[in-house]
Design a protein around this motif. Structure first.
Motif, PDB file in Angstrom:
ATOM      1  N   LEU A 269       0.814  -1.217   0.000  1.00 37.54           N
ATOM      2  CA  LEU A 269       0.000   0.000   0.000  1.00 37.54           C
ATOM      3  C   LEU A 269       0.851   1.271   0.000  1.00 37.54           C
ATOM      4  O   LEU A 269       0.343   2.351   0.293  1.00 37.54           O
ATOM      5  CB  LEU A 269      -0.917   0.002   1.237  1.00 37.54           C
ATOM      6  N   TYR A 270       2.109   1.137  -0.359  1.00 39.84           N
ATOM      7  CA  TYR A 270       3.133   2.169  -0.202  1.00 39.84           C
ATOM      8  C   TYR A 270       2.681   3.574  -0.579  1.00 39.84           C
ATOM      9  O   TYR A 270       2.931   4.544   0.141  1.00 39.84           O
ATOM     10  CB  TYR A 270       4.346   1.741  -1.029  1.00 39.84           C
ATOM     11  N   THR A 271       2.001   3.758  -1.701  1.00 41.59           N
ATOM     12  CA  THR A 271       1.646   5.104  -2.184  1.00 41.59           C
ATOM     13  C   THR A 271       0.204   5.492  -1.862  1.00 41.59           C
ATOM     14  O   THR A 271      -0.293   6.499  -2.359  1.00 41.59           O
ATOM     15  CB  THR A 271       1.857   5.206  -3.700  1.00 41.59           C
ATOM     16  N   SER A 272      -0.469   4.724  -1.027  1.00 43.79           N
ATOM     17  CA  SER A 272      -1.893   4.945  -0.764  1.00 43.79           C
ATOM     18  C   SER A 272      -2.121   5.937   0.372  1.00 43.79           C
ATOM     19  O   SER A 272      -1.274   6.130   1.244  1.00 43.79           O
ATOM     20  CB  SER A 272      -2.584   3.621  -0.418  1.00 43.79           C
ATOM     21  N   TYR A 273      -3.295   6.545   0.345  1.00 41.26           N
ATOM     22  CA  TYR A 273      -3.756   7.387   1.448  1.00 41.26           C
ATOM     23  C   TYR A 273      -5.282   7.494   1.347  1.00 41.26           C
ATOM     24  O   TYR A 273      -5.890   6.957   0.411  1.00 41.26           O
ATOM     25  CB  TYR A 273      -3.101   8.775   1.416  1.00 41.26           C
ATOM     26  N   LEU A 274      -5.901   8.169   2.296  1.00 43.19           N
ATOM     27  CA  LEU A 274      -7.359   8.252   2.346  1.00 43.19           C
ATOM     28  C   LEU A 274      -7.829   9.646   1.944  1.00 43.19           C
ATOM     29  O   LEU A 274      -7.239  10.655   2.346  1.00 43.19           O
ATOM     30  CB  LEU A 274      -7.858   7.903   3.746  1.00 43.19           C
ATOM     31  N   SER A 275      -8.877   9.678   1.138  1.00 43.76           N
ATOM     32  CA  SER A 275      -9.406  10.935   0.594  1.00 43.76           C
ATOM     33  C   SER A 275     -10.899  11.053   0.846  1.00 43.76           C
ATOM     34  O   SER A 275     -11.574  10.060   1.150  1.00 43.76           O
ATOM     35  CB  SER A 275      -9.161  11.001  -0.916  1.00 43.76           C
ATOM     36  N   ARG A 276     -11.369  12.285   0.666  1.00 37.49           N
ATOM     37  CA  ARG A 276     -12.807  12.558   0.575  1.00 37.49           C
ATOM     38  C   ARG A 276     -13.056  13.307  -0.738  1.00 37.49           C
ATOM     39  O   ARG A 276     -12.145  13.972  -1.264  1.00 37.49           O
ATOM     40  CB  ARG A 276     -13.288  13.378   1.759  1.00 37.49           C
ATOM     41  N   PRO A 277     -14.265  13.218  -1.272  1.00 35.90           N
ATOM     42  CA  PRO A 277     -14.562  13.907  -2.534  1.00 35.90           C
ATOM     43  C   PRO A 277     -14.268  15.401  -2.449  1.00 35.90           C
ATOM     44  O   PRO A 277     -14.583  16.062  -1.450  1.00 35.90           O
ATOM     45  CB  PRO A 277     -16.062  13.640  -2.730  1.00 35.90           C
ATOM     46  N   ASN A 278     -13.626  15.905  -3.496  1.00 35.98           N
ATOM     47  CA  ASN A 278     -13.348  17.341  -3.641  1.00 35.98           C
ATOM     48  C   ASN A 278     -12.395  17.887  -2.575  1.00 35.98           C
ATOM     49  O   ASN A 278     -12.356  19.089  -2.347  1.00 35.98           O
ATOM     50  CB  ASN A 278     -14.648  18.152  -3.639  1.00 35.98           C
ATOM     51  N   VAL A 279     -11.653  17.005  -1.934  1.00 38.97           N
ATOM     52  CA  VAL A 279     -10.644  17.429  -0.958  1.00 38.97           C
ATOM     53  C   VAL A 279      -9.294  16.913  -1.452  1.00 38.97           C
ATOM     54  O   VAL A 279      -9.096  15.710  -1.594  1.00 38.97           O
ATOM     55  CB  VAL A 279     -10.926  16.866   0.450  1.00 38.97           C
ATOM     56  N   LYS A 280      -8.373  17.819  -1.720  1.00 40.52           N
ATOM     57  CA  LYS A 280      -7.094  17.439  -2.313  1.00 40.52           C
ATOM     58  C   LYS A 280      -6.149  16.811  -1.301  1.00 40.52           C
ATOM     59  O   LYS A 280      -5.424  15.867  -1.608  1.00 40.52           O
ATOM     60  CB  LYS A 280      -6.439  18.664  -2.949  1.00 40.52           C
ATOM     61  N   GLN A 281      -6.146  17.343  -0.078  1.00 41.38           N
ATOM     62  CA  GLN A 281      -5.172  16.876   0.908  1.00 41.38           C
ATOM     63  C   GLN A 281      -5.554  15.515   1.475  1.00 41.38           C
ATOM     64  O   GLN A 281      -6.739  15.186   1.593  1.00 41.38           O
ATOM     65  CB  GLN A 281      -5.043  17.892   2.041  1.00 41.38           C
ATOM     66  N   PRO A 282      -4.574  14.686   1.837  1.00 34.77           N
ATOM     67  CA  PRO A 282      -4.876  13.441   2.551  1.00 34.77           C
ATOM     68  C   PRO A 282      -5.612  13.746   3.850  1.00 34.77           C
ATOM     69  O   PRO A 282      -5.363  14.770   4.483  1.00 34.77           O
ATOM     70  CB  PRO A 282      -3.490  12.847   2.818  1.00 34.77           C
ATOM     71  N   ILE A 283      -6.516  12.866   4.234  1.00 36.84           N
ATOM     72  CA  ILE A 283      -7.324  13.091   5.436  1.00 36.84           C
ATOM     73  C   ILE A 283      -6.503  12.802   6.693  1.00 36.84           C
ATOM     74  O   ILE A 283      -5.781  11.805   6.759  1.00 36.84           O
ATOM     75  CB  ILE A 283      -8.585  12.211   5.405  1.00 36.84           C
ATOM     76  N   LEU A 284      -6.604  13.683   7.675  1.00 36.81           N
ATOM     77  CA  LEU A 284      -5.920  13.473   8.956  1.00 36.81           C
ATOM     78  C   LEU A 284      -6.738  12.458   9.755  1.00 36.81           C
ATOM     79  O   LEU A 284      -7.585  12.818  10.579  1.00 36.81           O
ATOM     80  CB  LEU A 284      -5.787  14.789   9.719  1.00 36.81           C
ATOM     81  N   THR A 285      -6.484  11.190   9.507  1.00 43.29           N
ATOM     82  CA  THR A 285      -7.276  10.099  10.090  1.00 43.29           C
ATOM     83  C   THR A 285      -6.768   9.773  11.497  1.00 43.29           C
ATOM     84  O   THR A 285      -5.804   9.040  11.675  1.00 43.29           O
ATOM     85  CB  THR A 285      -7.196   8.855   9.193  1.00 43.29           C
ATOM     86  N   GLN A 286      -7.460  10.327  12.483  1.00 39.58           N
ATOM     87  CA  GLN A 286      -7.114  10.100  13.876  1.00 39.58           C
ATOM     88  C   GLN A 286      -7.802   8.830  14.390  1.00 39.58           C
ATOM     89  O   GLN A 286      -8.812   8.397  13.842  1.00 39.58           O
ATOM     90  CB  GLN A 286      -7.548  11.318  14.705  1.00 39.58           C
TER      91      GLN A 286
END
Length: 426
Positions: A269-286
């Protein structure tokens, strides 16, 4: 120097324990990716009694075979209990011409393989007294400060807040080993992938189901890439990317071993991250542990384990906590690699520039790891290239398919970058 712990801290299982875990070692020079052959590794109990339990030496690749060690029952890591789920051991590493390394509190789980890496400094004259590396307890076992809540999406309308125009997987991040305001804490330059493996090994148990590990690794990577993307700490005047404080970021422990089950997920999953629609930045998943601390709208680590027990997939686990709009995204920009993943696996019959790149990299790697045979750099993936790939995969403990898939591609890139930087240093 011997490091001992009080009986309340020592948890190596009694002699004759029914269950065992495993550990293997990779020993390199601190000057770069130079494997150290014939390094001697001695393993003993953290309590200081009983002498050396096992001794082993590294091969020409600076690596050892797996060593079996007693560990507590697997069930201790499957439910929150009053029984520590891992054993702790002391590790001493010596090699002629290098300063000694000593690790105290290396954690071994039942039926899991720990991977202990040691970078050794060449000696300069008389060896001075070494500084031991003490591994602190796991976050699910010992008490650590809970996360201070933050907004999962940082505002973008403040001048200077966002400095990157795309999500980039960095080659290195700078880890501040303490709270942000602790000016005495040391900063460490850590490869991004190694940082994620270390954090995951500190935050969850490697014995948990794969889907649970995937969900937690994705949350850790997305949180980390949010810190990178927003230059969160640098915009506050600090000179680091992230901290090791659980109150602000993730737990990270210098010198801690990783585990094969976690390593495989991070590599995949090396290059993966979590997103939301229309949000460019990776989500700060706490997230929180879900036992000592509860956290509505965040992922619970123990809760994610129970959902995986019910056959939830990683994305189902994540949506259960972060909502249905969360999805897995991939960064197209990866720093520090000669060429990013071409998108398709390379195998016997493939041809082109991507094949030529792999052939060039394998030939350079073979200078440091001579078990890997030299091959023609012709851009044609034939039987000799396939065999060189298989040997590389064997050396670096990957499935020996002879196919350059996503995980093998980036492992070759990682090792190639490591060995070529040696020439810049010596």
């Amino acid at each position: 120097m011997d490091i001992t712990r009080t009986p309340s801290q020592t948890t190596s299982p009694a002699s004759g324990a029914a269950e065992q875990g495993r550990i293997r070692f990779e020993i390199n020079s601190a000057l770069g990716r130079i494997p150290i052959a014939n390094a001697r590794i001695s393993i003993s109990n953290t309590g200081g009694g009983g002498g050396v339990l096992e001794e082993v030496e590294t091969d020409a690749n600076g690596m050892t075979e797996e060593i079996s060690l007693d560990a507590p029952p697997l069930e201790y890591s499957m439910e929150p209990t009053d029984n520590q789920p891992y054993a702790e051991y002391n590790i001493r590493v010596t090699a002629p011409g290098f300063e000694e390394r000593f690790f105290s509190g290396v954690q071994i789980f039942s039926n899991e393989t720990a991977i202990q890496f040691a970078a050794m400094q060449p000696t300069e004259g008389t060896q001075e007294e070494y500084n031991p590396t003490v591994i602190s307890g796991h976050t699910l076992w010992e008490e650590f400060p809970p996360k201070i809540p933050e907004e999962e999406i940082k505002p973008t309308n403040e001048s200077g807040e966002i400095v990157l125009n795309q999500v980039v997987v960095p080659e290195y991040i700078v880890v501040h080993d303490g709270a942000p305001t602790d000016s005495t804490a040391e900063n460490y330059y850590i490869r991004y992938k190694d940082y994620i493996k270390n954090v995951a090994s500190c935050e969850i148990y490697s014995t948990w189901p794969e889907a649970c590990i995937e969900a937690n690794v994705l949350a850790i990577m997305s949180f980390t890439l949010n810190r990178v993307y927003t230059e969160w700490y640098r915009n506050k005047g600090y000179s680091f990317t992230i901290t090791s404080s659980t109150a602000y970021d993730h737990k990270w422990v210098y010198g801690k071993s990783s585990y094969e089950s976690i390593d495989a997920v991070v590599d995949r999953l090396y290059t993966s991250y979590l997103s939301r629609p229309n949000v460019k930045q990776p989500i700060l998943t706490q997230y929180c542990d879900g036992k000592r601390v509860t956290c509505p709208n965040w992922m619970s680590q123990w809760g994610s384990k129970y959902l995986a027990d019910k056959n939830y997939s990683a994305i189902q686990i994540l949506k259960n906590y972060y909502g249905d709009t969360i999805y897995i995204n991939n960064a197209t920009a990866v720093s520090g690699v000669p060429l990013s993943w071409p998108g398709d696996s390379l195998q016997n019959g493939s041809s082109g520039d991507a094949v030529r790149t792999i052939q060039e990299q394998l030939n350079r790697i073979s200078n440091n790891y001579p078990a890997i045979p030299k091959i023609a750099v012709d851009g044609i993936y034939g039987p000799r290239t396939e065999e060189a790939v298989k040997v590389f995969q064997k050396v670096f403990k990957l499935p020996q398919t002879g196919v350059v898939d996503y995980r093998t591609w980036y492992k070759i890139s990682e090792i190639y970058v490591g060995v070529t930087r040696i020439a810049e240093l010596v």
